[in-house]
Scaffold this motif. Sequence first.
Motif, PDB file in Angstrom:
ATOM      1  N   GLY A  10       5.115  -5.165 -11.737  1.00 45.34           N
ATOM      2  CA  GLY A  10       3.988  -5.475 -12.120  1.00 45.34           C
ATOM      3  C   GLY A  10       2.951  -3.896 -13.046  1.00 45.34           C
ATOM      4  O   GLY A  10       2.224  -4.317 -13.759  1.00 45.34           O
ATOM      5  N   PRO A  11       3.177  -2.587 -12.497  1.00 48.05           N
ATOM      6  CA  PRO A  11       2.477  -2.116 -12.829  1.00 48.05           C
ATOM      7  C   PRO A  11       3.226  -1.440 -14.502  1.00 48.05           C
ATOM      8  O   PRO A  11       2.254  -0.590 -14.982  1.00 48.05           O
ATOM      9  N   LYS A  12       4.518  -2.507 -15.027  1.00 47.76           N
ATOM     10  CA  LYS A  12       3.905  -1.697 -15.953  1.00 47.76           C
ATOM     11  C   LYS A  12       3.568  -3.132 -17.674  1.00 47.76           C
ATOM     12  O   LYS A  12       4.186  -2.378 -18.407  1.00 47.76           O
ATOM     13  N   VAL A  13       3.253  -4.370 -16.684  1.00 53.62           N
ATOM     14  CA  VAL A  13       2.676  -4.976 -18.137  1.00 53.62           C
ATOM     15  C   VAL A  13       1.415  -5.166 -17.873  1.00 53.62           C
ATOM     16  O   VAL A  13       0.296  -4.323 -17.423  1.00 53.62           O
ATOM     17  N   ALA A  14       1.245  -6.204 -18.944  1.00 56.87           N
ATOM     18  CA  ALA A  14      -0.512  -5.756 -19.871  1.00 56.87           C
ATOM     19  C   ALA A  14      -1.280  -6.129 -17.998  1.00 56.87           C
ATOM     20  O   ALA A  14      -0.662  -7.438 -16.690  1.00 56.87           O
ATOM     21  N   PRO A  15      -2.662  -6.225 -17.881  1.00 52.40           N
ATOM     22  CA  PRO A  15      -3.149  -6.295 -16.625  1.00 52.40           C
ATOM     23  C   PRO A  15      -3.500  -7.906 -17.009  1.00 52.40           C
ATOM     24  O   PRO A  15      -4.068  -8.283 -15.836  1.00 52.40           O
ATOM     25  N   VAL A  18      -0.766  -9.444 -14.864  1.00 46.12           N
ATOM     26  CA  VAL A  18      -0.996  -8.727 -13.304  1.00 46.12           C
ATOM     27  C   VAL A  18      -2.060 -10.256 -12.977  1.00 46.12           C
ATOM     28  O   VAL A  18      -1.725 -10.691 -11.598  1.00 46.12           O
ATOM     29  N   SER A  19      -3.055  -9.742 -13.731  1.00 46.08           N
ATOM     30  CA  SER A  19      -4.104 -11.001 -13.251  1.00 46.08           C
ATOM     31  C   SER A  19      -4.114 -12.352 -12.975  1.00 46.08           C
ATOM     32  O   SER A  19      -4.019 -13.172 -11.793  1.00 46.08           O
ATOM     33  N   SER A  20      -3.310 -13.119 -13.792  1.00 46.37           N
ATOM     34  CA  SER A  20      -2.813 -14.351 -13.907  1.00 46.37           C
ATOM     35  C   SER A  20      -1.327 -14.868 -12.737  1.00 46.37           C
ATOM     36  O   SER A  20      -1.383 -16.079 -12.147  1.00 46.37           O
ATOM     37  N   LEU A  21      -0.404 -13.492 -13.035  1.00 49.09           N
ATOM     38  CA  LEU A  21       0.652 -13.486 -12.068  1.00 49.09           C
ATOM     39  C   LEU A  21      -0.140 -14.037 -10.240  1.00 49.09           C
ATOM     40  O   LEU A  21       0.117 -14.538  -9.550  1.00 49.09           O
ATOM     41  N   ASP A  44       0.908  -9.680   5.594  1.00 48.39           N
ATOM     42  CA  ASP A  44       2.415  -8.753   5.351  1.00 48.39           C
ATOM     43  C   ASP A  44       2.782  -8.542   4.345  1.00 48.39           C
ATOM     44  O   ASP A  44       3.793  -6.923   4.292  1.00 48.39           O
ATOM     45  N   GLU A  45       3.581  -9.010   3.351  1.00 52.61           N
ATOM     46  CA  GLU A  45       4.061  -8.937   2.330  1.00 52.61           C
ATOM     47  C   GLU A  45       3.505  -8.095   1.445  1.00 52.61           C
ATOM     48  O   GLU A  45       4.056  -6.850   0.714  1.00 52.61           O
ATOM     49  N   VAL A  46       1.808  -8.852   1.077  1.00 57.84           N
ATOM     50  CA  VAL A  46       0.834  -7.425   0.657  1.00 57.84           C
ATOM     51  C   VAL A  46       1.040  -6.357   1.009  1.00 57.84           C
ATOM     52  O   VAL A  46       0.680  -5.267   0.589  1.00 57.84           O
ATOM     53  N   GLY A  47       1.182  -6.176   2.345  1.00 56.38           N
ATOM     54  CA  GLY A  47       0.870  -4.641   2.803  1.00 56.38           C
ATOM     55  C   GLY A  47       2.004  -3.608   2.486  1.00 56.38           C
ATOM     56  O   GLY A  47       1.476  -2.045   2.869  1.00 56.38           O
ATOM     57  N   GLN A  48       3.075  -3.877   2.215  1.00 60.66           N
ATOM     58  CA  GLN A  48       3.722  -2.912   2.097  1.00 60.66           C
ATOM     59  C   GLN A  48       3.947  -2.707   0.349  1.00 60.66           C
ATOM     60  O   GLN A  48       3.605  -1.392  -0.124  1.00 60.66           O
ATOM     61  N   PHE A  49       3.056  -3.296  -0.765  1.00 68.12           N
ATOM     62  CA  PHE A  49       1.770  -3.077  -1.916  1.00 68.12           C
ATOM     63  C   PHE A  49       1.583  -1.685  -1.340  1.00 68.12           C
ATOM     64  O   PHE A  49       0.631  -1.336  -2.165  1.00 68.12           O
ATOM     65  N   LEU A  50      -0.025  -1.924   0.244  1.00 67.50           N
ATOM     66  CA  LEU A  50      -0.941  -0.951  -0.006  1.00 67.50           C
ATOM     67  C   LEU A  50      -0.159   0.166   0.707  1.00 67.50           C
ATOM     68  O   LEU A  50      -0.876   1.402   0.838  1.00 67.50           O
ATOM     69  N   HIS A  51       1.071   0.183   0.829  1.00 65.22           N
ATOM     70  CA  HIS A  51       1.542   1.677   1.083  1.00 65.22           C
ATOM     71  C   HIS A  51       2.442   1.631   0.190  1.00 65.22           C
ATOM     72  O   HIS A  51       3.868   2.938   0.443  1.00 65.22           O
ATOM     73  N   ALA A  52       2.549   1.584  -1.124  1.00 69.28           N
ATOM     74  CA  ALA A  52       3.840   2.352  -2.243  1.00 69.28           C
ATOM     75  C   ALA A  52       2.855   2.950  -3.443  1.00 69.28           C
ATOM     76  O   ALA A  52       1.989   4.150  -2.442  1.00 69.28           O
ATOM     77  N   SER A  53       3.135   2.829  -4.720  1.00 71.19           N
ATOM     78  CA  SER A  53       2.717   3.866  -4.999  1.00 71.19           C
ATOM     79  C   SER A  53       0.677   3.379  -5.732  1.00 71.19           C
ATOM     80  O   SER A  53       0.401   2.642  -4.870  1.00 71.19           O
ATOM     81  N   SER A  54       0.394   4.812  -6.319  1.00 71.25           N
ATOM     82  CA  SER A  54      -0.990   3.484  -6.206  1.00 71.25           C
ATOM     83  C   SER A  54      -1.036   2.413  -6.899  1.00 71.25           C
ATOM     84  O   SER A  54      -2.011   1.667  -6.887  1.00 71.25           O
ATOM     85  N   LYS A  55      -0.151   2.593  -8.209  1.00 66.90           N
ATOM     86  CA  LYS A  55      -0.023   1.567  -8.951  1.00 66.90           C
ATOM     87  C   LYS A  55      -0.712   0.104  -7.966  1.00 66.90           C
ATOM     88  O   LYS A  55      -0.789  -1.040  -8.352  1.00 66.90           O
ATOM     89  N   HIS A  56       0.487   0.654  -7.178  1.00 62.90           N
ATOM     90  CA  HIS A  56       1.084  -0.976  -6.760  1.00 62.90           C
ATOM     91  C   HIS A  56      -0.087  -1.424  -5.351  1.00 62.90           C
ATOM     92  O   HIS A  56      -0.705  -2.529  -5.461  1.00 62.90           O
ATOM     93  N   CYS A  57      -1.038   0.053  -4.868  1.00 62.54           N
ATOM     94  CA  CYS A  57      -2.909  -0.818  -4.402  1.00 62.54           C
ATOM     95  C   CYS A  57      -2.959  -1.259  -4.449  1.00 62.54           C
ATOM     96  O   CYS A  57      -4.077  -1.508  -3.975  1.00 62.54           O
ATOM     97  N   VAL A  58      -3.404  -0.659  -5.840  1.00 64.86           N
ATOM     98  CA  VAL A  58      -4.446  -1.498  -7.118  1.00 64.86           C
ATOM     99  C   VAL A  58      -3.821  -2.880  -6.996  1.00 64.86           C
ATOM    100  O   VAL A  58      -4.647  -4.306  -7.045  1.00 64.86           O
ATOM    101  N   ILE A  59      -2.570  -3.654  -7.493  1.00 66.76           N
ATOM    102  CA  ILE A  59      -2.802  -4.600  -6.964  1.00 66.76           C
ATOM    103  C   ILE A  59      -2.067  -6.071  -6.359  1.00 66.76           C
ATOM    104  O   ILE A  59      -2.915  -6.581  -6.004  1.00 66.76           O
ATOM    105  N   GLY A  60      -1.559  -5.074  -5.021  1.00 62.87           N
ATOM    106  CA  GLY A  60      -2.673  -5.329  -3.727  1.00 62.87           C
ATOM    107  C   GLY A  60      -3.635  -5.693  -3.345  1.00 62.87           C
ATOM    108  O   GLY A  60      -3.391  -6.821  -2.924  1.00 62.87           O
ATOM    109  N   GLY A  62      -5.482  -5.901  -5.567  1.00 61.75           N
ATOM    110  CA  GLY A  62      -6.479  -7.368  -6.177  1.00 61.75           C
ATOM    111  C   GLY A  62      -5.458  -8.972  -5.834  1.00 61.75           C
ATOM    112  O   GLY A  62      -6.183  -9.831  -5.854  1.00 61.75           O
ATOM    113  N   ILE A  63      -4.561  -8.847  -4.701  1.00 61.39           N
ATOM    114  CA  ILE A  63      -4.040  -9.744  -4.381  1.00 61.39           C
ATOM    115  C   ILE A  63      -4.656 -10.567  -3.324  1.00 61.39           C
ATOM    116  O   ILE A  63      -5.437 -11.498  -2.932  1.00 61.39           O
TER     117      ILE A  63
END
Length: 105
Positions: A10-15, A18-21, A44-60, A62-63
């Motif tokens: 997610g953090p490596k692909v175009a925005p 990510v929004s479509s996914l 619960d699964e998206v909560g793991q995004f919130l505790h990872a890197s800042s880019k993952h947090c933004v994706i989380g 967004g989800i």
Amino acid sequence: WVLSYLASSGPKVAPFIVSSLVQLLCRITKMGWFEDPCHQKITDEVGQFLHASSKHCVIGLGILTQLVSEMNLPAPGRSLTQHRKTASSFRDLALLQIFEGATMN
């Protein structure tokens, strides 16, 4: 599969990808809310995004945002009763957890 792809790439692909996914993931979750209990554990699964890197947090975040929006929109081809049942269950099972998880960061 979509969630694991977003976690790994997610953090490596175009925005726009990510929004479509994210939209796809939320639509699948909504349609399968009562079909498989794993859909009801998405917070619960998206909560793991919130505790990872800042880019993952933004994706989380967004989800979670898209998930709340998607649950409030009636799906084409489904009755209003099905929509209300899904939205009510989502509210009861996940909305408070989403709010608490999003405000912790």
